[in-house]
Structure formats: structure tokens, C-alpha cells
Design a protein around this motif. Structure first.
Motif, PDB file in Angstrom:
ATOM      1  N   VAL A 163       0.848  -1.190   0.000  1.00  0.00           N
ATOM      2  CA  VAL A 163       0.000   0.000   0.000  1.00  0.00           C
ATOM      3  C   VAL A 163       0.884   1.239   0.000  1.00  0.00           C
ATOM      4  O   VAL A 163       1.787   1.374   0.837  1.00  0.00           O
ATOM      5  CB  VAL A 163      -0.930   0.025   1.234  1.00  0.00           C
ATOM      6  CG1 VAL A 163      -1.792   1.292   1.224  1.00  0.00           C
ATOM      7  CG2 VAL A 163      -1.804  -1.223   1.274  1.00  0.00           C
ATOM      8  N   PHE A 164       0.650   2.150  -0.942  1.00  0.00           N
ATOM      9  CA  PHE A 164       1.354   3.433  -0.977  1.00  0.00           C
ATOM     10  C   PHE A 164       0.664   4.371   0.015  1.00  0.00           C
ATOM     11  O   PHE A 164      -0.500   4.741  -0.159  1.00  0.00           O
ATOM     12  CB  PHE A 164       1.327   4.033  -2.388  1.00  0.00           C
ATOM     13  CG  PHE A 164       2.168   3.282  -3.382  1.00  0.00           C
ATOM     14  CD1 PHE A 164       3.483   3.644  -3.597  1.00  0.00           C
ATOM     15  CD2 PHE A 164       1.644   2.204  -4.086  1.00  0.00           C
ATOM     16  CE1 PHE A 164       4.270   2.951  -4.522  1.00  0.00           C
ATOM     17  CE2 PHE A 164       2.416   1.505  -5.004  1.00  0.00           C
ATOM     18  CZ  PHE A 164       3.735   1.878  -5.216  1.00  0.00           C
ATOM     19  N   GLU A 165       1.391   4.733   1.063  1.00  0.00           N
ATOM     20  CA  GLU A 165       0.807   5.582   2.099  1.00  0.00           C
ATOM     21  C   GLU A 165       0.671   7.022   1.606  1.00  0.00           C
ATOM     22  O   GLU A 165       1.470   7.518   0.825  1.00  0.00           O
ATOM     23  CB  GLU A 165       1.686   5.548   3.359  1.00  0.00           C
ATOM     24  CG  GLU A 165       1.818   4.158   3.985  1.00  0.00           C
ATOM     25  CD  GLU A 165       0.486   3.631   4.503  1.00  0.00           C
ATOM     26  OE1 GLU A 165      -0.422   4.444   4.768  1.00  0.00           O
ATOM     27  OE2 GLU A 165       0.364   2.399   4.639  1.00  0.00           O
ATOM     28  N   GLY A 166      -0.380   7.698   2.080  1.00  0.00           N
ATOM     29  CA  GLY A 166      -0.610   9.082   1.719  1.00  0.00           C
ATOM     30  C   GLY A 166      -1.745   9.244   0.731  1.00  0.00           C
ATOM     31  O   GLY A 166      -2.239   8.270   0.146  1.00  0.00           O
ATOM     32  N   ASP A 167      -2.153  10.490   0.537  1.00  0.00           N
ATOM     33  CA  ASP A 167      -3.258  10.800  -0.357  1.00  0.00           C
ATOM     34  C   ASP A 167      -2.826  10.649  -1.805  1.00  0.00           C
ATOM     35  O   ASP A 167      -1.761  11.133  -2.210  1.00  0.00           O
ATOM     36  CB  ASP A 167      -3.743  12.228  -0.109  1.00  0.00           C
ATOM     37  CG  ASP A 167      -4.893  12.607  -1.013  1.00  0.00           C
ATOM     38  OD1 ASP A 167      -5.934  11.924  -0.955  1.00  0.00           O
ATOM     39  OD2 ASP A 167      -4.745  13.570  -1.793  1.00  0.00           O
ATOM     40  N   ALA A 168      -3.632   9.955  -2.608  1.00  0.00           N
ATOM     41  CA  ALA A 168      -3.345   9.741  -4.024  1.00  0.00           C
ATOM     42  C   ALA A 168      -4.404  10.454  -4.851  1.00  0.00           C
ATOM     43  O   ALA A 168      -5.523   9.956  -5.012  1.00  0.00           O
ATOM     44  CB  ALA A 168      -3.331   8.247  -4.347  1.00  0.00           C
ATOM     45  N   GLN A 282      -9.426   6.131  -7.575  1.00  0.00           N
ATOM     46  CA  GLN A 282      -9.741   7.541  -7.377  1.00  0.00           C
ATOM     47  C   GLN A 282     -10.752   7.781  -6.269  1.00  0.00           C
ATOM     48  O   GLN A 282     -10.702   8.828  -5.595  1.00  0.00           O
ATOM     49  CB  GLN A 282     -10.237   8.171  -8.680  1.00  0.00           C
ATOM     50  CG  GLN A 282     -11.537   7.614  -9.226  1.00  0.00           C
ATOM     51  CD  GLN A 282     -11.905   8.236 -10.566  1.00  0.00           C
ATOM     52  OE1 GLN A 282     -11.067   8.863 -11.218  1.00  0.00           O
ATOM     53  NE2 GLN A 282     -13.145   8.073 -10.981  1.00  0.00           N
ATOM     54  N   ASN A 283     -11.665   6.854  -6.012  1.00  0.00           N
ATOM     55  CA  ASN A 283     -12.645   7.058  -4.934  1.00  0.00           C
ATOM     56  C   ASN A 283     -11.999   6.962  -3.559  1.00  0.00           C
ATOM     57  O   ASN A 283     -12.258   7.782  -2.676  1.00  0.00           O
ATOM     58  CB  ASN A 283     -13.787   6.049  -5.057  1.00  0.00           C
ATOM     59  CG  ASN A 283     -14.679   6.320  -6.252  1.00  0.00           C
ATOM     60  OD1 ASN A 283     -14.782   7.458  -6.713  1.00  0.00           O
ATOM     61  ND2 ASN A 283     -15.331   5.291  -6.761  1.00  0.00           N
ATOM     62  N   SER A 284     -11.141   5.981  -3.372  1.00  0.00           N
ATOM     63  CA  SER A 284     -10.483   5.806  -2.070  1.00  0.00           C
ATOM     64  C   SER A 284      -9.270   6.712  -1.917  1.00  0.00           C
ATOM     65  O   SER A 284      -8.800   6.932  -0.792  1.00  0.00           O
ATOM     66  CB  SER A 284     -10.044   4.354  -1.888  1.00  0.00           C
ATOM     67  OG  SER A 284      -9.072   3.998  -2.864  1.00  0.00           O
ATOM     68  N   ARG A 285      -8.756   7.229  -3.054  1.00  0.00           N
ATOM     69  CA  ARG A 285      -7.545   8.058  -3.055  1.00  0.00           C
ATOM     70  C   ARG A 285      -6.403   7.318  -2.346  1.00  0.00           C
ATOM     71  O   ARG A 285      -5.628   7.903  -1.588  1.00  0.00           O
ATOM     72  CB  ARG A 285      -7.799   9.426  -2.424  1.00  0.00           C
ATOM     73  CG  ARG A 285      -8.862  10.244  -3.147  1.00  0.00           C
ATOM     74  CD  ARG A 285      -9.112  11.561  -2.454  1.00  0.00           C
ATOM     75  NE  ARG A 285      -7.981  12.470  -2.606  1.00  0.00           N
ATOM     76  CZ  ARG A 285      -7.895  13.426  -3.530  1.00  0.00           C
ATOM     77  NH1 ARG A 285      -8.873  13.560  -4.436  1.00  0.00           N
ATOM     78  NH2 ARG A 285      -6.858  14.224  -3.589  1.00  0.00           N
TER      79      ARG A 285
END
Length: 314
Positions: A163-168, A282-285
């Protein structure tokens, strides 16, 4: 293609990824760009033209030697316990070259980058694809270097979720994923016969049950234009990348023949993640990927994951 000047201003160093079909046993590629900038690629590739001998798990009906006339014992055949292949390693090799941001910025101001590639000892050369990747001022980049099984030996076979941490922020185009990994005894896989009765066509242990000779052909070039659509593993050194937690299959990485490179340093490979996959996040970012490790011998470690993509948000 580079976007217009304002959008195409580099925000990072660039990575030039070059895949070449060439005989590199006694040669390397020379790269020229910009104002006299030069580099040499594939200087560490030392694979020669010698034949490789693969030992079979038991005698099989490949390279079968027959002699005599009529029926047995006047006419008999001897099955091979090994098979010799010339040029069994693929001639397709991939290299990554870093272009510093200070050099790259003035080069792309006009919207394109001129490159000159040549082979020092001409034996035939085909370059495809050639890709330049760098972060834009409106590009989003995320990295995983620690935790989540990073650097740890992974089970074979296994699914490993990262999992890439942070806002995407939402993606506006395809993404590029870079993976650095060490794969012990990475090799193109040729499997012996499973031991079916004498006189019956020999199959090998693949998902498709391919004939031995067919699988040998595939193993010669795992990056061929058309891979078997249902084959789960082109060879047992490749890793599969899936979207999310064991979701949609994206592509294989480390398909190339890496047996002549230092496995202790680790290998780097990259793939493109299409926009239709990126919109799933995009919904979960929140971006996550699964790396599936094939069965086999040898330790596999993932050292880092980097993903970069153009975003709809500044």
C-alpha cells in the motif's frame, strides 16, 4: 512525446528505459544527447554465443537419435537425457539510464528530446520500445522503501500486498511503476518431462501443458510479441503485478534474462499501468498493488516500489 512547455517542465531527474534486440556478446550501445552528453549502455552484459545444456529430469523424446531399419531391435531410438540449445537466451535486453534534471530541463523545453543511439560493433540492432519518464510539476509520485515485507524474503509462491501511504489524487493518464528487487538464481525456466509412459508425446509442467519443444521456444524469448494468453508464468523468474489486493492482472515484471547481472545489487524493471486501472483508486484516493511471486527456488526480495502519474489536481 512531451507535453507543452509549462506542463512538461521536469520536477525530477529523468529515467530513459531502452529495450534493444541486439547481439551484445562483444559490443555495447552508445547514447548521445543534448550538448555533447554521452553514455554507454549494456557494458556489463557478457553473455556469449556458446550453447547451453539443460539436463532433463528423465530421458525424453527431444533430440531423439534413431538408427537401423525395420522393427526393434534392428531399428531403435535413444532418448536424450539433456538438450543443447544455441542462443537459448533472449537477445532482447533492457537498460535504465538516469538523466539529471539540470540536463533534462533545457533539453525538453521545445517539447521533444533528440537522442542518437549506435552500436560500437555493428551486428544488427533494433531498439523498441524507448521510453523517457520523469515527474512533471503536476505529476504525483509515491514511494515504498520500508515496512510491508520490504527487503524480507518472500514465500514462493505467495501474494504480497503493498500500500502506498498518503493521499493519491485522481490520475489523468497512465502511470509508470518501477520495481527494484533481488531474485536469486533468476533464469529463463526450462522444465524436464514429468515422466509419462514411453512412446507417448512428452509434455512439461506448465499451465497450458505445452509440448517441450514449444516451451523451449517460448523460453528463448519471454518478451515475444505474443505470449500464451493463459500461461500464468512465462518463466519462473518473472513476477506478476495485480491491482489492489489480488485484483486485476496488470503485467509481468523481470521477464528479461538477468542471469549475467549481479543479483546482490538487485534488478530494476518498470511497467505501465493503464489509466483504466488507475481510475479504480480515485474514490479511495489510496493506491495499492499486489506482487505475486511464482513457485520455485531462490530467495525473492522487494526493495522499493515507485509509482508516478499525471494528476488532475495541481
Amino acid at each position: 512525446y512531451t507535453p507543452p512547455i509549462q506542463a512538461g517542465t521536469p520536477a525530477s531527474d529523468g529515467v530513459l528505459t531502452l529495450t534493444a534486440d541486439a547481439n551484445l556478446a562483444e559490443s555495447y550501445l552508445e547514447l548521445k544527447y543534448g550538448d555533447g552528453e554521452t553514455a554507454q549502455l549494456f557494458t556489463d552484459w557478457v553473455w556469449g554465443d556458446d550453447a547451453s545444456i539443460y539436463q532433463l529430469s528423465e530421458p525424453a523424446d527431444v533430440s531423439e537419435q534413431c538408427s537401423g531399419l525395420g522393427a526393434y531391435p534392428s531399428y531403435s531410438c535413444t532418448r536424450a537425457s539433456s538438450i543443447e540449445l544455441n542462443a537459448s537466451r533472449t537477445n532482447r535486453h533492457t537498460a535504465h539510464y538516469r538523466i539529471p534534471r539540470r540536463v533534462l530541463t533545457p533539453l525538453v523545453e521545445k517539447g521533444y528530446l533528440n537522442l542518437e543511439i549506435s552500436q560500437n560493433h555493428s551486428k544488427g540492432l533494433k531498439v523498441s520500445p524507448l521510453k523517457l519518464s520523469y515527474s512533471l510539476l503536476n505529476c504525483h509520485m509515491m514511494t515504498i522503501r520500508a515496512g510491508q515485507n520490504m527487503g524480507a524474503p518472500l514465500f514462493r509462491p505467495s501474494y504480497n500486498h503493498f500500500v502506498f501511504e498518503g493521499d493519491a489524487p485522481p490520475a489523468a493518464g497512465a502511470a509508470t511503476l518501477w520495481i527494484r528487487a533481488s531474485i536469486q538464481d533468476h533464469r529463463l525456466h526450462v522444465q524436464g518431462s514429468p515422466g509419462v509412459p514411453y512412446g507417448i508425446a512428452r509434455n512439461i509442467k506448465t499451465d497450458l501443458g505445452n509440448l517441450y519443444t514449444e516451451h523451449v521456444f517460448i523460453a528463448r524469448d519471454p518478451l515475444m510479441d505474443v505470449l500464451p494468453s493463459r500461461a500464468r508464468w512465462p518463466h519462473l523468474g518473472a513476477l506478476r503485478v495485480l491491482a489492489g489486493d489480488q485484483g486485476q492482472f496488470i503485467n509481468h515484471v523481470f521477464l528479461d534474462d538477468l542471469s549475467q547481472y549481479d543479483e546482490l545489487v538487485g534488478y530494476v524493471d518498470s511497467i505501465t499501468i493503464p489509466l483504466d486501472v488507475m481510475v479504480q483508486f480515485q474514490n479511495s484516493r489510496r493506491i495499492s498493488l499486489t506482487i505475486e511471486v511464482p513457485p520455485g527456488d531462490g530467495i525473492v526480495r522487494i526493495h522499493s516500489l515507485v509509482i508516478a502519474y499525471p494528476s488532475t489536481e495541481a
